[in-house]
Design a protein around this motif. Structure first.
Motif, PDB file in Angstrom:
ATOM      1  N   MET A   1      34.488 -56.460 -47.279  1.00  0.00           N
ATOM      2  CA  MET A   1      33.245 -56.275 -48.010  1.00  0.00           C
ATOM      3  C   MET A   1      33.056 -54.779 -48.274  1.00  0.00           C
ATOM      4  SD  MET A   1      30.464 -57.723 -49.270  1.00  0.00           S
ATOM      5  CE  MET A   1      30.031 -59.260 -48.557  1.00  0.00           C
ATOM      6  N   THR A   2      32.685 -54.445 -49.484  1.00  0.00           N
ATOM      7  CA  THR A   2      32.426 -53.051 -49.844  1.00  0.00           C
ATOM      8  C   THR A   2      31.023 -52.932 -50.406  1.00  0.00           C
ATOM      9  OG1 THR A   2      33.345 -53.367 -52.046  1.00  0.00           O
ATOM     10  CG2 THR A   2      34.854 -52.558 -50.334  1.00  0.00           C
ATOM     11  N   GLY A   3      30.613 -51.714 -50.639  1.00  0.00           N
ATOM     12  CA  GLY A   3      29.275 -51.426 -51.145  1.00  0.00           C
ATOM     13  C   GLY A   3      28.477 -50.694 -50.088  1.00  0.00           C
ATOM     14  N   ARG A   4      27.592 -49.858 -50.528  1.00  0.00           N
ATOM     15  CA  ARG A   4      26.802 -49.034 -49.605  1.00  0.00           C
ATOM     16  C   ARG A   4      25.893 -49.877 -48.715  1.00  0.00           C
ATOM     17  NH1 ARG A   4      27.125 -43.653 -50.652  1.00  0.00           N
ATOM     18  NH2 ARG A   4      27.776 -43.055 -52.736  1.00  0.00           N
ATOM     19  N   VAL A   5      25.709 -49.365 -47.501  1.00  0.00           N
ATOM     20  CA  VAL A   5      24.812 -49.984 -46.531  1.00  0.00           C
ATOM     21  C   VAL A   5      23.741 -48.959 -46.186  1.00  0.00           C
ATOM     22  CG1 VAL A   5      24.607 -51.078 -44.267  1.00  0.00           C
ATOM     23  CG2 VAL A   5      26.723 -51.324 -45.590  1.00  0.00           C
ATOM     24  N   LEU A   6      22.493 -49.406 -46.166  1.00  0.00           N
ATOM     25  CA  LEU A   6      21.366 -48.556 -45.779  1.00  0.00           C
ATOM     26  C   LEU A   6      20.988 -48.892 -44.346  1.00  0.00           C
ATOM     27  CD1 LEU A   6      19.186 -46.486 -46.774  1.00  0.00           C
ATOM     28  CD2 LEU A   6      17.737 -48.485 -47.238  1.00  0.00           C
ATOM     29  N   GLY A   7      20.993 -47.897 -43.483  1.00  0.00           N
ATOM     30  CA  GLY A   7      20.550 -48.063 -42.099  1.00  0.00           C
ATOM     31  C   GLY A   7      19.117 -47.599 -41.976  1.00  0.00           C
ATOM     32  N   ILE A   8      18.312 -48.371 -41.258  1.00  0.00           N
ATOM     33  CA  ILE A   8      16.888 -48.055 -41.134  1.00  0.00           C
ATOM     34  C   ILE A   8      16.479 -48.019 -39.666  1.00  0.00           C
ATOM     35  CG2 ILE A   8      14.541 -48.829 -41.638  1.00  0.00           C
ATOM     36  CD1 ILE A   8      15.572 -50.086 -44.204  1.00  0.00           C
ATOM     37  N   ASP A   9      15.871 -46.901 -39.264  1.00  0.00           N
ATOM     38  CA  ASP A   9      15.199 -46.788 -37.972  1.00  0.00           C
ATOM     39  C   ASP A   9      13.717 -46.927 -38.274  1.00  0.00           C
ATOM     40  OD1 ASP A   9      14.810 -46.285 -35.183  1.00  0.00           O
ATOM     41  OD2 ASP A   9      14.279 -44.216 -35.677  1.00  0.00           O
ATOM     42  N   TYR A  10      13.191 -48.152 -38.089  1.00  0.00           N
ATOM     43  CA  TYR A  10      11.826 -48.468 -38.506  1.00  0.00           C
ATOM     44  C   TYR A  10      10.810 -48.001 -37.466  1.00  0.00           C
ATOM     45  CZ  TYR A  10       7.637 -51.091 -39.600  1.00  0.00           C
ATOM     46  OH  TYR A  10       6.356 -51.420 -39.886  1.00  0.00           O
ATOM     47  N   GLY A  11       9.743 -47.389 -37.971  1.00  0.00           N
ATOM     48  CA  GLY A  11       8.602 -47.011 -37.148  1.00  0.00           C
ATOM     49  C   GLY A  11       7.338 -47.148 -37.962  1.00  0.00           C
ATOM     50  N   ASP A  12       6.210 -47.275 -37.293  1.00  0.00           N
ATOM     51  CA  ASP A  12       4.964 -47.469 -38.047  1.00  0.00           C
ATOM     52  C   ASP A  12       4.469 -46.189 -38.718  1.00  0.00           C
ATOM     53  OD1 ASP A  12       4.228 -46.281 -35.670  1.00  0.00           O
ATOM     54  OD2 ASP A  12       2.545 -47.630 -35.277  1.00  0.00           O
ATOM     55  N   ARG A  13       4.968 -45.025 -38.287  1.00  0.00           N
ATOM     56  CA  ARG A  13       4.577 -43.756 -38.923  1.00  0.00           C
ATOM     57  C   ARG A  13       5.691 -43.118 -39.749  1.00  0.00           C
ATOM     58  NH1 ARG A  13       2.877 -41.159 -33.705  1.00  0.00           N
ATOM     59  NH2 ARG A  13       2.519 -43.178 -32.785  1.00  0.00           N
ATOM     60  N   ARG A  14       6.922 -43.261 -39.254  1.00  0.00           N
ATOM     61  CA  ARG A  14       8.074 -42.679 -39.948  1.00  0.00           C
ATOM     62  C   ARG A  14       9.216 -43.690 -39.954  1.00  0.00           C
ATOM     63  NH1 ARG A  14       6.658 -39.153 -36.373  1.00  0.00           N
ATOM     64  NH2 ARG A  14       8.528 -39.550 -35.134  1.00  0.00           N
ATOM     65  N   VAL A  15      10.017 -43.653 -41.027  1.00  0.00           N
ATOM     66  CA  VAL A  15      11.169 -44.529 -41.164  1.00  0.00           C
ATOM     67  C   VAL A  15      12.385 -43.659 -41.465  1.00  0.00           C
ATOM     68  CG1 VAL A  15      12.188 -46.402 -42.510  1.00  0.00           C
ATOM     69  CG2 VAL A  15       9.748 -46.465 -41.945  1.00  0.00           C
ATOM     70  N   GLY A  16      13.322 -43.638 -40.534  1.00  0.00           N
ATOM     71  CA  GLY A  16      14.545 -42.871 -40.724  1.00  0.00           C
ATOM     72  C   GLY A  16      15.558 -43.681 -41.505  1.00  0.00           C
ATOM     73  N   LEU A  17      16.276 -43.007 -42.398  1.00  0.00           N
ATOM     74  CA  LEU A  17      17.260 -43.673 -43.256  1.00  0.00           C
ATOM     75  C   LEU A  17      18.618 -42.985 -43.149  1.00  0.00           C
ATOM     76  CD1 LEU A  17      15.125 -44.009 -46.524  1.00  0.00           C
ATOM     77  CD2 LEU A  17      15.378 -45.693 -44.684  1.00  0.00           C
ATOM     78  N   ALA A  18      19.663 -43.800 -43.180  1.00  0.00           N
ATOM     79  CA  ALA A  18      21.044 -43.310 -43.250  1.00  0.00           C
ATOM     80  C   ALA A  18      21.770 -44.191 -44.259  1.00  0.00           C
ATOM     81  CB  ALA A  18      21.713 -43.386 -41.888  1.00  0.00           C
ATOM     82  N   LEU A  19      22.820 -43.661 -44.844  1.00  0.00           N
ATOM     83  CA  LEU A  19      23.546 -44.369 -45.895  1.00  0.00           C
ATOM     84  C   LEU A  19      25.043 -44.315 -45.617  1.00  0.00           C
ATOM     85  CD1 LEU A  19      22.985 -45.753 -48.675  1.00  0.00           C
ATOM     86  CD2 LEU A  19      23.502 -43.545 -49.717  1.00  0.00           C
ATOM     87  N   SER A  20      25.718 -45.428 -45.868  1.00  0.00           N
ATOM     88  CA  SER A  20      27.178 -45.459 -45.699  1.00  0.00           C
ATOM     89  C   SER A  20      27.862 -45.066 -47.002  1.00  0.00           C
ATOM     90  CB  SER A  20      27.647 -46.861 -45.295  1.00  0.00           C
ATOM     91  OG  SER A  20      27.698 -47.714 -46.420  1.00  0.00           O
ATOM     92  N   ASP A  21      29.148 -44.810 -46.894  1.00  0.00           N
ATOM     93  CA  ASP A  21      29.975 -44.667 -48.081  1.00  0.00           C
ATOM     94  C   ASP A  21      30.250 -46.069 -48.630  1.00  0.00           C
ATOM     95  OD1 ASP A  21      31.560 -45.359 -45.844  1.00  0.00           O
ATOM     96  OD2 ASP A  21      33.362 -44.610 -46.814  1.00  0.00           O
ATOM     97  N   THR A  22      30.844 -46.162 -49.802  1.00  0.00           N
ATOM     98  CA  THR A  22      31.055 -47.473 -50.422  1.00  0.00           C
ATOM     99  C   THR A  22      32.098 -48.316 -49.690  1.00  0.00           C
ATOM    100  OG1 THR A  22      32.651 -46.532 -51.977  1.00  0.00           O
ATOM    101  CG2 THR A  22      30.362 -46.726 -52.724  1.00  0.00           C
ATOM    102  N   LEU A  23      32.973 -47.685 -48.908  1.00  0.00           N
ATOM    103  CA  LEU A  23      33.974 -48.431 -48.138  1.00  0.00           C
ATOM    104  C   LEU A  23      33.448 -48.874 -46.774  1.00  0.00           C
ATOM    105  CD1 LEU A  23      37.180 -46.377 -48.989  1.00  0.00           C
ATOM    106  CD2 LEU A  23      36.397 -48.545 -49.985  1.00  0.00           C
ATOM    107  N   ARG A  24      32.235 -48.470 -46.462  1.00  0.00           N
ATOM    108  CA  ARG A  24      31.565 -48.859 -45.209  1.00  0.00           C
ATOM    109  C   ARG A  24      32.296 -48.357 -43.965  1.00  0.00           C
ATOM    110  NH1 ARG A  24      28.973 -54.889 -46.154  1.00  0.00           N
ATOM    111  NH2 ARG A  24      27.924 -54.381 -48.099  1.00  0.00           N
ATOM    112  N   THR A  25      32.663 -47.082 -44.005  1.00  0.00           N
ATOM    113  CA  THR A  25      33.329 -46.500 -42.838  1.00  0.00           C
ATOM    114  C   THR A  25      32.511 -45.388 -42.187  1.00  0.00           C
ATOM    115  OG1 THR A  25      34.584 -44.997 -44.255  1.00  0.00           O
ATOM    116  CG2 THR A  25      35.684 -47.028 -43.597  1.00  0.00           C
ATOM    117  N   VAL A  26      31.748 -44.627 -42.977  1.00  0.00           N
ATOM    118  CA  VAL A  26      31.044 -43.454 -42.462  1.00  0.00           C
ATOM    119  C   VAL A  26      29.576 -43.487 -42.871  1.00  0.00           C
ATOM    120  CG1 VAL A  26      30.932 -40.933 -42.516  1.00  0.00           C
ATOM    121  CG2 VAL A  26      33.145 -42.076 -42.597  1.00  0.00           C
TER     122      VAL A  26
END
Length: 160
Positions: A1-26
Motif C-alpha cells: 500500500m502506498t500513499g501518504r499517512v497522517l499521524g495525529i496526536d489528539y488533544g483537546d487544546r492542541r493536535v500534533g500532526l506528522a506526515l509520511s512519505d508516499t512509500l510509507r517508510t519515514v
C-alpha cells in the motif's frame, strides 16, 4: 500500500500532526493545530488531508499502562469516529501511543528546546513517534536489516 499517512496526536487544546512519505517508510513532523472549536479543527484537518493527498489517518490511542481505556483514550476513539464520518474514503487506524508524549518531552528537554516552543514541538514529535511506530510495524521482515547491511559497505572519510 502506498500513499501518504497522517499521524495525529489528539488533544483537546492542541493536535500534533506528522506526515509520511508516499512509500510509507519515514514520518516527519508537520504542524500543531490549536483547537478553538471542533468545526475549525475538522475544517483544518480536511484542508491538510486534501492538500497533502493523504490516503490514511493514524490517531494515537492513549491507553493506560495496563492496556485499559481512560477518558483520553475514549476521546481519541470518538475523534476518530467523527473523522471517519466526515472523510469516508480514507483508511483509518488507532495506534497505541503509550508514553509517546513523555518520550517527546524527554527528547525535547535533552535537546534544550525553550519551554514556550516545547509544547508545540512536543505535539508534533509525539505524532511523529506514533506514526513512525505504525509505519515500522507494517514494513516487511528484514526491511531495516537490508539498510543496515548496505550501510556496512559504505566508507566514511574521517579525516578533518
Amino acid at each position: 500500500m502506498t500513499g501518504r499517512v497522517l499521524g495525529i496526536d489528539y488533544g483537546d487544546r492542541r493536535v500534533g500532526l506528522a506526515l509520511s512519505d508516499t512509500l510509507r517508510t519515514v514520518a516527519t513532523p508537520l504542524d500543531t493545530l490549536v483547537v478553538q472549536n471542533p468545526k475549525q479543527l475538522f475544517r483544518e484537518l480536511r484542508a491538510i488531508i486534501e492538500a497533502q493527498q493523504v490516503k490514511c489517518v493514524v490517531v494515537g490511542h492513549p491507553l493506560h499502562m495496563d492496556g485499559g481505556r481512560g477518558a483520553l483514550a475514549l476521546a481519541a476513539e470518538q475523534f476518530l469516529e467523527t473523522l471517519k464520518k466526515q472523510l469516508p474514503n480514507l483508511e483509518f487506524a488507532l495506534w497505541d501511543e503509550r508514553l509517546s508524549s513523555v518520550e517527546a518531552e524527554r527528547v525535547l528537554r535533552h535537546g534544550a528546546a525553550k519551554a514556550d516552543r516545547r509544547k508545540q514541538m512536543r505535539d508534533q514529535l509525539a505524532a511523529l513517534l506514533i506514526l513512525q511506530s505504525w509505519l515500522d510495524a507494517r514494513q516487511p521482515p528484514g526491511f531495516d536489516d537490508a539498510f543496515d547491511d548496505e550501510m556496512d559497505d559504505w566508507e566514511f572519510d574521517e579525516s578533518p
